[in-house]
Design an enzyme around this catalytic site. Sequence first.
Site, PDB file in Angstrom:
ATOM      1  N   GLY A 157       3.592   6.545   9.933  1.00 52.02           N
ATOM      2  CA  GLY A 157       4.617   7.523   9.581  1.00 52.02           C
ATOM      3  C   GLY A 157       4.046   8.574   8.657  1.00 52.02           C
ATOM      4  O   GLY A 157       3.906   9.742   9.010  1.00 52.02           O
TER       5      GLY A 157
ATOM      6  N   CYS B 166      17.960  14.387 -16.400  1.00 49.78           N
ATOM      7  CA  CYS B 166      18.080  13.787 -17.731  1.00 49.78           C
ATOM      8  C   CYS B 166      17.351  12.452 -17.790  1.00 49.78           C
ATOM      9  O   CYS B 166      17.946  11.400 -18.061  1.00 49.78           O
ATOM     10  CB  CYS B 166      19.552  13.623 -18.103  1.00 49.78           C
ATOM     11  SG  CYS B 166      20.398  15.187 -18.312  1.00 49.78           S
TER      12      CYS B 166
ATOM     13  N   TYR C 124       8.586  10.433   2.817  1.00 47.93           N
ATOM     14  CA  TYR C 124       9.270   9.697   1.742  1.00 47.93           C
ATOM     15  C   TYR C 124       9.733  10.594   0.599  1.00 47.93           C
ATOM     16  O   TYR C 124       9.827  10.150  -0.539  1.00 47.93           O
ATOM     17  CB  TYR C 124       8.388   8.560   1.217  1.00 47.93           C
ATOM     18  CG  TYR C 124       8.017   7.589   2.293  1.00 47.93           C
ATOM     19  CD1 TYR C 124       8.958   6.702   2.798  1.00 47.93           C
ATOM     20  CD2 TYR C 124       6.740   7.581   2.836  1.00 47.93           C
ATOM     21  CE1 TYR C 124       8.631   5.826   3.829  1.00 47.93           C
ATOM     22  CE2 TYR C 124       6.410   6.710   3.858  1.00 47.93           C
ATOM     23  CZ  TYR C 124       7.354   5.839   4.349  1.00 47.93           C
ATOM     24  OH  TYR C 124       7.033   4.979   5.364  1.00 47.93           O
TER      25      TYR C 124
END
Length: 439
Positions: free
Chosen positions: A313, A391, A421
Site C-alpha cells: 500500500g 492544543c 496513512y
Amino acid sequence: MALNPLAPPWLIEPGDANALLPGLWSRTVHREDGAIVVGGVPVAELAERFGTPLYVVDEAEARQRAVEVRSALQRAFAEVGSAARVYYAGKAFLSIEVARWMTESGLNIDVCSGGELAVALAAGVPAERLGFHGNNKSLAEIDRAVAEGVGAIIIDSLQEIERVADAAERHGVVQRVRLRVNSGVHAHTHAFLATAHEDQKFGIALADAADAVARIRSHAGLAFLGLHCHIGSQIFGADGFAESAARLLSVHKELLAGGDVPELNLGGGFGIAYTAADDPAPIEALARSIAETVAAGCEDLDIPIPAVAFEPGRSIVGTAGLTLYTVGTTKDVTVAAQDDGETAVRRYVSVDGGMSDNARPALYGADYSARIAGRESAAAPALVRVAGKHCESGDIVVDAEYLPGDVAPGDLLAVPATGAYCWSLASNYNYLGRPRSSP
C-alpha cells in the site's frame, strides 16, 4: 555531524535547503521559477483554489508505482516457475478514484471494513478482485462480503470460521478464505525480531493453523486458499519476509496432506523514504530475493511452489502524495543542548494543520521532511521544527528539518511522502476541517 547540536545525528545540514531529494517526492515534482510544481501544476495554484492544508496526490506517480510493484513481483515469481498476485492495501489511502487507478493498473484491492468495501464496489471494482481483512468483522460485514462475491475473506479467528461458513450457507455459495497466522517474525523499520510475536490482536498462532484449517475444510461452503501472514510495516529489506516464508512453508507442506493449498500470502509492508536517512531496497531487488527464497524453501521441502500474494500500500501511494500548509507563525526557542550549559536555537514553524491531517508523528514518532514550496531562498539553512496548531505539545508535523532561515508567515510549505496513512487517519480534532484532497 549536523552543525546545530539540537539536530538528530542523521540530519545533515544541506548545502541547498531548497533542493528536492529524489526518492521522497513524486517523480513529476520539480521547481519552476523557484516554486514547486507537481503533475505540471504549480502548488501555489492548488493552494489558491483549494486552500490549505491540502493533500495533493499525483495520479501519474500512483499509477506508475502500482505497475512497477506489480510487474516486479510477477516477473520475479515467473522466473522461479510460479505466479504473484498483488493486492493494493486500501487502508493506506482509498477513494473511488484511487481504487480505479489500482484496478486499471492490474492490481486487486484489500479492504478491511464495510466502508472500504463500499468504496471499492462504488468504484466498480469486481468483487472477486477484493480481499476482506479485519480482526473483528461484524456479522453484517461478513454477510455483505459473501453476498457480493468477495474473492477472499481472510479468517482472523476461530469464531470467524463459523460466521463465514454460516453466511456462505445462507447465500448458497462457496466462499474462498485465507487463514491469517503469526509466524513469530515481526519486522520493524530496519530490522526484524525472530521471536514469538503472537501477543497481538491479529491472526492465530502458527502452531494452531493445522487444526483451524481442518475446521475450515469441514465446511462445504468454504474453500481454503492458503495461509496469510503480515510481519510489519515500513520494511526496507527482504530478511523478514524470507524468515517468515520459511516458517510458513513448513506448515504449508503439512496442510498439503489434507488437500490443495494453492497460494501463500506474505502480506505487505514494503517501506519508502521519508527522510534523507531512509534507504529502502528497490522493489525489484526485494521481489527477486523473496521469490528465490520461496523457491529454495519449496525445493528443500520437495513441494510445488504456490502462487504468492502480496499486499503493498504505502510503497505504491506514499510518494504520490504531498501535503501543502501555510506558515502562520515562527519563533526561535533557545534550548540547552548539553549538560555543560551550551545552548542552541531551534526555530518553531507553525502551520495551519497538524495531527488532524498527519497523525503518524504523534502515533509512531514518524519522521518527515519539508521544503518551502512557493519560492526558493538564498538564506542560510536554519534548524526548524514544523508544528501544528492543535492544543497538544506533541502536535508535530516534522520533528527536525533544515529550511532557509528566512522562512516566514505566509510561506507555502510542502511535506512529501504523505500519500499513505495521512488522509486515511485524518480527523476533525479541535474542530479543524478535514483537509481536502486534490488529485
